[in-house]
Every structure is written in structure tokens, then in C-alpha cells.
Design an enzyme around this catalytic site. Structure first.
Site: not given
Length: 182
Positions: A50, A105-106, A109, A137, A158-159, A165
Site C-alpha cells: 500500500g 505507511e499508507d 487503521d 482513521k 474503508f478507503v 486496495d
């Protein structure tokens, strides 16, 4: 939504972060990081898959010398919720002893992956570990983990897009959108 992406856009409920906003914030983060590191040469550790797009754009906004490596970890598999178990799928090939490490990091969460990575990397005696994430988040757990640089705070949705992805789809979207979750 961006023109020409109709087939992928059909799986998107709405665009959350437009491409221009992302690029502006990545530029700002690159400048902040360059100011922090100065003439030191950090090792950026991108978390696959990601963070690849974010990291590629970020390093081009950091006018300082850098090295980079990648780790692959998984706590999701093909699911849309974390399994609660983090596994290293690809480890570093570089010794990080006495290095300044920047984990890229992407998304933060649950915070599980970053907490695990920080613990594993600290055992390898780096000089310092910092974490930069494109997204964090607004939910319990995500704010309980130490993150030094945050691109955007986002709602608990959920993005996908810009590296994120859902079942292998949507990573190449130039924006971040809220996915239509079945």
C-alpha cells in the site's frame, strides 16, 4: 471523480481526497521531513504494498539524501477487516543498527501493524524510528499508536486508491475514495 477511470470508479461510493489535495500534502510532508533530517541520511522503510505510491511521491519531495527498503506485512489478507495477527512476508535486507529509520505507511487503521513494526525494528537497535502515514482513521486504536507525521485524518470508512486496495483492486486510482463494500 477523475475522467477515464469509469470502470474502477464504479466501485467507489465517493471521492474522499482529491489527487491535488494529496499531492499538496505529500509535498508539505516531504518538506517537514527534509527539515527534520537535514544533512542526515535516513532509511525509509516502505510497508508493501500500500505505501509504494505514497513513498515514491514522498521521496521526490524530500531534497535530502535517503536510502530506502521495503517490508511486506499482512494483517488483512483479502479481507476488509484486520485479522488481528501481523505476519512479516518480506523482511529488510539492510542492517538498521544505529540508522535513523522512517517507516512509511499508507494508513493507520487499528494501529496493530505499526505497533508490531515499531517493536520489531526497535529490537534491531536503530538510532531512531519515526513513522509517517498518509492516512490515519478517526477511531479507537489508530490514535493509540505513536505516529510522528500524519498526512490526513479520515473517517472510519474503508478507503481505496493511491496505493490502498480492496482485494487487489483500486491501488492505481490517483485519489482516495470510499469503497463500496459488499
Amino acid at each position: 471523480m477523475t475522467d477515464g477511470w469509469d470502470a474502477l470508479a464504479a466501485g467507489i461510493e465517493c471521492e474522499l481526497l482529491p489527487e491535488a489535495d494529496i499531492q499538496q500534502r505529500v509535498h508539505e510532508l516531504g518538506q517537514e521531513l527534509a527539515a527534520h533530517y537535514g544533512d542526515r541520511k535516513p532509511l525509509l522503510v516502505g510497508v508493501l504494498n500500500g505505501a509504494v505510491i505514497f513513498m515514491a511521491d514522498l521521496v521526490r519531495q524530500m531534497p535530502v539524501a535517503v536510502d530506502f527498503e521495503f517490508m511486506a506485512v499482512s494483517s488483512y489478507g483479502l479481507a476488509t477487516e484486520t485479522s488481528g495477527v501481523v505476519r512479516i512476508l518480506k523482511d529488510l535486507s539492510t542492517d538498521i543498527t544505529d540508522r535513523e529509520v522512517l517507516v512509511v505507511e499508507d494508513i493507520i487503521d487499528s494501529g496493530l501493524t505499526v505497533r508490531y513494526l515499531r517493536r520489531i525494528l526497535e529490537e534491531r537497535s536503530p538510532a531512531d524510528i519515526k513513522v509517517v502515514t498518509l492516512l490515519r482513521k478517526e477511531k479507537a486504536g489508530a490514535h493509540d499508536v505513536e505516529v510522528d507525521y500524519v498526512g490526513f485524518e479520515i473517517p472510519d470508512e474503508f478507503v481505496v486508491g493511491y496505493g490502498l486496495d480492496m482485494g487487489g483492486k483500486f491501488r492505481n486510482l490517483p485519489y482516495v475514495g470510499i469503497a463500496k463494500v459488499p
